[in-house]
Scaffold this active site. Structure first.
Site, PDB file in Angstrom:
ATOM      1  N   GLY A 134      -8.025  -7.878   3.719  1.00 25.23           N
ATOM      2  CA  GLY A 134      -8.892  -8.105   4.860  1.00 25.23           C
ATOM      3  C   GLY A 134      -8.191  -8.625   6.092  1.00 25.23           C
ATOM      4  O   GLY A 134      -8.798  -8.759   7.142  1.00 25.23           O
TER       5      GLY A 134
ATOM      6  N   ARG B   5      -3.183  -1.576  -6.347  1.00 30.32           N
ATOM      7  CA  ARG B   5      -2.374  -2.780  -6.180  1.00 30.32           C
ATOM      8  C   ARG B   5      -2.744  -3.735  -7.310  1.00 30.32           C
ATOM      9  O   ARG B   5      -3.803  -3.610  -7.920  1.00 30.32           O
ATOM     10  CB  ARG B   5      -2.625  -3.443  -4.830  1.00 30.32           C
ATOM     11  CG  ARG B   5      -4.056  -3.897  -4.631  1.00 30.32           C
ATOM     12  CD  ARG B   5      -4.293  -4.408  -3.228  1.00 30.32           C
ATOM     13  NE  ARG B   5      -5.689  -4.767  -3.013  1.00 30.32           N
ATOM     14  CZ  ARG B   5      -6.218  -5.064  -1.838  1.00 30.32           C
ATOM     15  NH1 ARG B   5      -5.464  -5.035  -0.759  1.00 30.32           N
ATOM     16  NH2 ARG B   5      -7.488  -5.388  -1.728  1.00 30.32           N
TER      17      ARG B   5
ATOM     18  N   SER C  75      12.699 -43.482 -10.836  1.00 32.67           N
ATOM     19  CA  SER C  75      11.589 -42.559 -10.598  1.00 32.67           C
ATOM     20  C   SER C  75      11.470 -42.369  -9.090  1.00 32.67           C
ATOM     21  O   SER C  75      11.258 -43.342  -8.351  1.00 32.67           O
ATOM     22  CB  SER C  75      10.286 -43.120 -11.161  1.00 32.67           C
ATOM     23  OG  SER C  75       9.212 -42.237 -10.896  1.00 32.67           O
TER      24      SER C  75
ATOM     25  N   MET D  14      -5.373  -7.316   7.709  1.00 36.39           N
ATOM     26  CA  MET D  14      -4.852  -6.324   8.631  1.00 36.39           C
ATOM     27  C   MET D  14      -5.918  -5.259   8.911  1.00 36.39           C
ATOM     28  O   MET D  14      -6.945  -5.210   8.254  1.00 36.39           O
ATOM     29  CB  MET D  14      -3.582  -5.687   8.054  1.00 36.39           C
ATOM     30  CG  MET D  14      -2.570  -6.716   7.544  1.00 36.39           C
ATOM     31  SD  MET D  14      -2.152  -7.993   8.738  1.00 36.39           S
ATOM     32  CE  MET D  14      -1.260  -7.022   9.932  1.00 36.39           C
TER      33      MET D  14
ATOM     34  N   TYR E 275      11.844 -35.497 -15.983  1.00 32.62           N
ATOM     35  CA  TYR E 275      10.402 -35.257 -16.005  1.00 32.62           C
ATOM     36  C   TYR E 275       9.837 -35.245 -14.592  1.00 32.62           C
ATOM     37  O   TYR E 275      10.466 -35.728 -13.642  1.00 32.62           O
ATOM     38  CB  TYR E 275       9.681 -36.319 -16.848  1.00 32.62           C
ATOM     39  CG  TYR E 275       9.689 -37.711 -16.253  1.00 32.62           C
ATOM     40  CD1 TYR E 275       8.717 -38.110 -15.338  1.00 32.62           C
ATOM     41  CD2 TYR E 275      10.668 -38.638 -16.626  1.00 32.62           C
ATOM     42  CE1 TYR E 275       8.736 -39.390 -14.786  1.00 32.62           C
ATOM     43  CE2 TYR E 275      10.683 -39.911 -16.094  1.00 32.62           C
ATOM     44  CZ  TYR E 275       9.720 -40.287 -15.172  1.00 32.62           C
ATOM     45  OH  TYR E 275       9.728 -41.546 -14.624  1.00 32.62           O
TER      46      TYR E 275
ATOM     47  N   CYS F  87       7.517 -39.226  -9.341  1.00 29.74           N
ATOM     48  CA  CYS F  87       6.110 -39.582  -9.533  1.00 29.74           C
ATOM     49  C   CYS F  87       5.295 -39.444  -8.253  1.00 29.74           C
ATOM     50  O   CYS F  87       4.131 -39.817  -8.211  1.00 29.74           O
ATOM     51  CB  CYS F  87       5.985 -41.007 -10.081  1.00 29.74           C
ATOM     52  SG  CYS F  87       6.690 -42.269  -9.013  1.00 29.74           S
TER      53      CYS F  87
ATOM     54  N   HIS G 135     -15.473  -8.604   1.461  1.00 31.85           N
ATOM     55  CA  HIS G 135     -14.436  -9.489   1.991  1.00 31.85           C
ATOM     56  C   HIS G 135     -14.614 -10.915   1.472  1.00 31.85           C
ATOM     57  O   HIS G 135     -13.663 -11.563   1.027  1.00 31.85           O
ATOM     58  CB  HIS G 135     -14.478  -9.471   3.524  1.00 31.85           C
ATOM     59  CG  HIS G 135     -13.519 -10.423   4.163  1.00 31.85           C
ATOM     60  ND1 HIS G 135     -13.888 -11.687   4.563  1.00 31.85           N
ATOM     61  CD2 HIS G 135     -12.208 -10.302   4.454  1.00 31.85           C
ATOM     62  CE1 HIS G 135     -12.834 -12.304   5.072  1.00 31.85           C
ATOM     63  NE2 HIS G 135     -11.807 -11.485   5.027  1.00 31.85           N
TER      64      HIS G 135
ATOM     65  N   LYS H  76       0.833  -1.202   0.000  1.00 31.70           N
ATOM     66  CA  LYS H  76       0.000   0.000   0.000  1.00 31.70           C
ATOM     67  C   LYS H  76       0.866   1.250   0.000  1.00 31.70           C
ATOM     68  O   LYS H  76       0.609   2.215  -0.730  1.00 31.70           O
ATOM     69  CB  LYS H  76      -0.920  -0.034   1.214  1.00 31.70           C
ATOM     70  CG  LYS H  76      -2.023   1.007   1.191  1.00 31.70           C
ATOM     71  CD  LYS H  76      -3.045   0.703   2.275  1.00 31.70           C
ATOM     72  CE  LYS H  76      -3.844  -0.522   1.891  1.00 31.70           C
ATOM     73  NZ  LYS H  76      -4.579  -1.143   2.969  1.00 31.70           N
TER      74      LYS H  76
ATOM     75  N   ARG I  46      -3.570   2.863   8.259  1.00 33.68           N
ATOM     76  CA  ARG I  46      -3.808   1.669   7.448  1.00 33.68           C
ATOM     77  C   ARG I  46      -2.548   0.820   7.431  1.00 33.68           C
ATOM     78  O   ARG I  46      -1.446   1.343   7.283  1.00 33.68           O
ATOM     79  CB  ARG I  46      -4.169   2.054   6.004  1.00 33.68           C
ATOM     80  CG  ARG I  46      -5.411   2.915   5.870  1.00 33.68           C
ATOM     81  CD  ARG I  46      -5.552   3.430   4.441  1.00 33.68           C
ATOM     82  NE  ARG I  46      -6.742   4.253   4.264  1.00 33.68           N
ATOM     83  CZ  ARG I  46      -7.912   3.809   3.808  1.00 33.68           C
ATOM     84  NH1 ARG I  46      -8.037   2.543   3.486  1.00 33.68           N
ATOM     85  NH2 ARG I  46      -8.943   4.616   3.688  1.00 33.68           N
TER      86      ARG I  46
END
Length: 880
Positions: A113, A348, A759, A115, A847, A827, A464, A34, A104
């Protein structure tokens, strides 16, 4: 009490305060999101109220000093406050025409929401009269004062906000008022007196009249709110470091509640739900900003502002355009209009759904605002799960009981719960729940996390509930006027229907529909915009992405999502089908090898058919098939359900104290080689049949699980080669192992002598490396570890790089020391988690493999890892 503006002789060794128009090298890490936004807008010439930012350094120092303000902060704030007084021509705490400020919070990473904010700070019993005289508007002055008392009481004193809201509701009811704006100046003066009475039960006993004391305690409260439970929950959910701290912004008040030529609102430069360009936002005339985000009043569409405040509206549109071009990203803007003059309070990067993020990124590339690399780098891979959420089946029939605002897309069915604690408890237990509230507040965060969806009676698209739901990828319907809640009776009313807590409803966050009962849902599809971004990413990534798939349907779905093969096909899942389980049990209870082979001969064509379907679905792509892994007792019923004495005897024989570390994996294959022999035979026959039928030879990889010793794999490889030669010498295949034991990592050089590929099975490797039983840990002590800070992340969700990751590194280095071209993959479930994918890229794996629905996520994460590895400015700019 130490005053924030008292003169202290010692100058600070570290600078803690910056005016909005002063340059700073610290960026958002120092000024918070902010603060840096206010500073940049000021320097761009955007209309912003004057003010200053107390840095995150001060917050960290406050915490480190045992919750004491750091030396020199008071004097520094005092100097900047005096400069603000000179700029505005008003004095803080003055009884005649006071300077009022808002306090703020603002962390480096947006926490909507989480703070706390305090408005109108600096008013007291005398100053409210002076404000009324100076403005000629007693109602406005009293309205501002009652808001300060309530916010200060909630944030600083910890007074239950419902006490203030109930007092306001009671007064409106007594006056026959529908909205807050219907109350007169005298009504609000009476409300102020009631609010002061509420303080009688608070530690302070009365609302402080000294403006400097108000400011000091407000700054402390914002610092302390960084460690409030709801903030900690949010940070854990979004993996935000605890040591960032929050900045505090002290801003000259501008007033949207001065009358009909004033107002407040929130605007997005693009639709945060869809990403479509156009006018999107909400506006409340004669209101302050908290009224919009708190959902107390249902706001109007932003377009309505054009008729009521045309000049400010035109200026707002031009400013929105400038800000999006400057930041090259969708912006979320808070603004206030005071007497027809526009002020921006915040800008923002907008919280948006995954669909909106992808759509906006593609459009911005087309518009020349960003590059393709920017588009790939800025999308959060975790957020892509949102695009893979179920939707209501369009062929199903249902009746809409009520409609609200389509605040966050997706659909969910679940039991109604009316409070956040119940939502958390029932959600943790695995139940699908819909949190139903008049409106949500930051204190509901724990319930929101564990809910399948959110339904609110009040609030709009920027309430909110809506903002948090979009960030979490949960469906939300907000502002449902036909919804009422009886908290005492634990019931809700939807139109003409009354439902009890626990009854099931379905919400559609894409249309705003609320439906009584459960409605069938269908899986979503990857849209063209996502395919475009993933295609751009594919141009950069080095890691291949495979899928964990056990059926032809799973294989086809994985291929639709861009999977480049199957990294794990679990053959035991094929044994669980209703027509096969009796044959599997026949094999297990057989008294000798001949009996087992008789049963296995029945299973062989079933397995072969499964493999043929998977090979055809993955034509031309590699398929890694893991031979039977779980202990045999898992295929048998509980002892009390045994059908005969032979079954009971076999169940007792197979019982083990710790089956996870018992007779499973390759140990089964060595003790009863006819089982693995049948599976290899089925694989080779299936490969030959598909090649003959389609002309496209499958790429077959046969994987032996749970190998710890070279000799285990040597013997199983010998069996594999022998069976393959008997069946079809022309079929090409690889023979390898799943690395899921610490010894296998350490002795990978020896094991690699017998392996064509490794793997990493990180699910079991995590269990065996940490000594954690996943089933026991996640339901018991692991939750405590995470909440108490013993661990930062669940090691079964995000790879434990420092422990399990080091074992993998040893396995890679030693395995490739023996065979430089050894194929390496992963995997375990970590193969679809972005941070773990990044580590796999760094480790040099070939992979990753994950569930079909996480393939797009893994593709994007792998592309971002490659961009970061190449030092891409786009990735750095996106915060990578």
């Amino acid at each position: 009490m130490q005053g924030i503006c008292e003169t202290i002789p010692a100058l600070p060794t570290l600078r803690y305060v910056y005016d909005f128009d002063e340059p700073s090298d610290g960026g958002r890490e120092l000024l918070g999101g902010k603060g840096v936004g206010l500073a940049e807008m000021t320097q761009l010439g955007v209309p912003v109220p004057a003010g200053f930012t107390i840095t995150t350094d001060a917050c960290r120092a406050y915490t480190a000093n045992g919750k004491q303000l750091p030396d020199g902060l008071d004097e520094e704030v005092g100097r900047h406050l005096r400069a603000l007084e000179e700029r505005t021509g008003k004095r803080f705490g003055d009884a005649d025409d006071p300077l009022l400020v808002s306090v703020r919070s603002g962390a480096a990473i947006s926490m909507p929401g989480m703070m706390d904010t305090i408005l109108n700070l600096g008013l007291n019993d005398d100053a409210v009269q002076g404000l009324a005289r100076a403005t000629g508007n007693a109602r406005f002055a009293n309205d501002s004062y009652r808001r300060l008392i309530q916010m200060y009481g909630e944030v600083v004193e910890g007074i239950d906000g419902h006490r203030f809201e109930q007092a306001l509701t009671d007064l409106k009811h007594a006056r026959g008022a529908t909205q807050d704006v219907d109350l007169s100046a005298d009504d609000l003066e009476q409300l102020i007196a009631t609010y002061k009475d509420i303080y009688a039960d608070a530690p302070a006993a009365e609302f402080p009249q000294d403006a400097r004391e108000q400011l000091t305690r407000a700054v402390r409260a914002v610092f302390e709110s960084w460690d409030a439970p709801r903030a900690q929950v949010y940070r854990r959910t979004y993996d935000i470091p605890d040591d960032l701290g929050t900045a505090v912004n002290v801003v000259q008040m501008v007033f949207g509640n001065k009358g009909d030529e004033s107002g407040t609102g929130v605007a997005f430069t693009r639709d945060p739900s869809t990403g479509e360009p156009g006018l999107y936002g909400e506006f409340l005339p004669n209101a302050q900003g908290e009224d919009v985000v708190a959902g107390i009043r249902t706001p109007e569409p932003l377009a309505n502002m054009e008729q009521k405040l045309p000049a400010a509206f035109r200026q707002l549109l031009e400013t929105m355009r400038r800000l999006e071009e400057h930041y090259r990203d969708m912006q979320d803007i808070e603004f206030t209009v005071e007497d027809n003059e526009l002020y921006l309070l915040q800008t923002r990067s907008a919280k948006r759904t995954a669909a909106a993020a992808v759509k906006a990124a593609v459009d911005m590339v087309d518009e020349g605002l960003i590059t393709r690399e920017d588009a790939v780098a800025r999308i959060d891979p975790q957020q892509l799960d949102q695009l893979l959420h179920p939707m209501i089946d369009p062929t199903a029939e249902w009746n809409v009981a009520a409609k609200g605002l389509n605040a966050s897309p997706g659909a969910a069915s679940g039991a109604i719960v009316l409070d956040a604690d119940s939502a958390e408890q029932r959600g943790r237990a695995g139940e699908k729940v819909i949190l139903v509230r008049w409106e949500t507040t930051p204190d509901d965060i724990h319930g929101l996390i564990h809910s399948a969806g959110i339904l609110t009676a009040h609030g709009g698209m920027t309430s909110h509930a809506a903002v948090v739901a979009r960030g979490m990828g949960k469906p939300c319907v907000a502002g449902c006027d036909a919804l009422s809640i009886d908290a005492d009776a634990r019931t809700i009313t939807l139109g003409s229907q009354t439902l009890a807590e626990g009854n099931v409803i379905t919400i559609d966050g894409g249309t705003g529909a609320v439906i009584v009962g459960e409605v069938p849902l269908v899986p979503p599809q990857v849209n063209d915009d996502l395919e475009t971004v993933l295609g751009w990413g594919d141009e950069h990534r080095r890691l291949a992405v495979r899928a964990n798939a056990d059926t032809p349907d799973d294989a086809r779905k994985a291929r639709e999502f861009g999977a480049e093969g199957i990294g794990l096909c679990r053959t035991e899942h094929m044994f669980m089908a209703e027509d096969r389980l009796p044959v599997v049990r026949e094999m297990i209870v057989a008294e000798d090898e001949a009996g087992r082979r008789t049963a296995l001969d029945k299973l062989l064509p079933m397995q072969q058919s499964d493999f043929e379907g998977i090979f055809e679905a993955m034509a031309g792509l590699p398929v890694t098939i893991r031979l039977l892994d779980p202990p045999l007792h898992e295929f048998l019923p509980p002892l009390e359900q045994a059908t005969d004495e032979r079954m009971r005897r076999r169940i007792k024989q197979l019982q083990e104290a710790n089956p996870m570390l018992g007779t499973r994996g390759c140990r089964l294959g060595l003790q009863w080689p006819e089982i693995y022999e049948m599976q290899v035979r089925a694989i080779i026959r299936a490969a030959r049949a598909v090649a003959s039928r389609t002309g496209d030879a499958p790429v077959v990889e046969i994987m032996h699980p749970l190998v710890a010793f070279r000799e285990e794999l040597r013997r199983l490889r010998e069996l594999t080669v022998q069976v393959a030669q008997e069946e079809a010498p022309e079929v090409e295949y690889l023979c390898g192992t799943m690395i899921e034991l610490p010894r296998a990592c350490i002795r990978a050089d020896e094991i690699a002598e017998q392996a064509d590929f490794f793997s990493f099975g990180t699910n079991d490797l995590t269990q065996t490396a940490l000594g954690f039983s996943r089933d026991d840990a996640e339901g018991k002590f692991l939750t405590y570890y995470l909440e108490d800070g013993v661990l930062e992340r669940n090691p079964f969700e995000t790879l434990d790089v420092g422990g399990v990751g080091d074992l993998m590194r040893i396995g890679v280095e030693r395995g490739r020391a023996t065979k430089p071209q050894l194929k390496l993959g992963i995997c375990g479930e970590h193969g679809g988690e972005p941070k773990s994918v990044t580590f796999c890229h760094e480790l040099g794996l070939d992979y990753v493999s994950c569930s079909p629905f996480r393939v797009p996520l893994a593709r994007l994460a792998a592309a971002q890892a490659a961009l970061a590895d190449a030092g891409s400015p786009a990735y750095a700019a996106a915060g990578g």
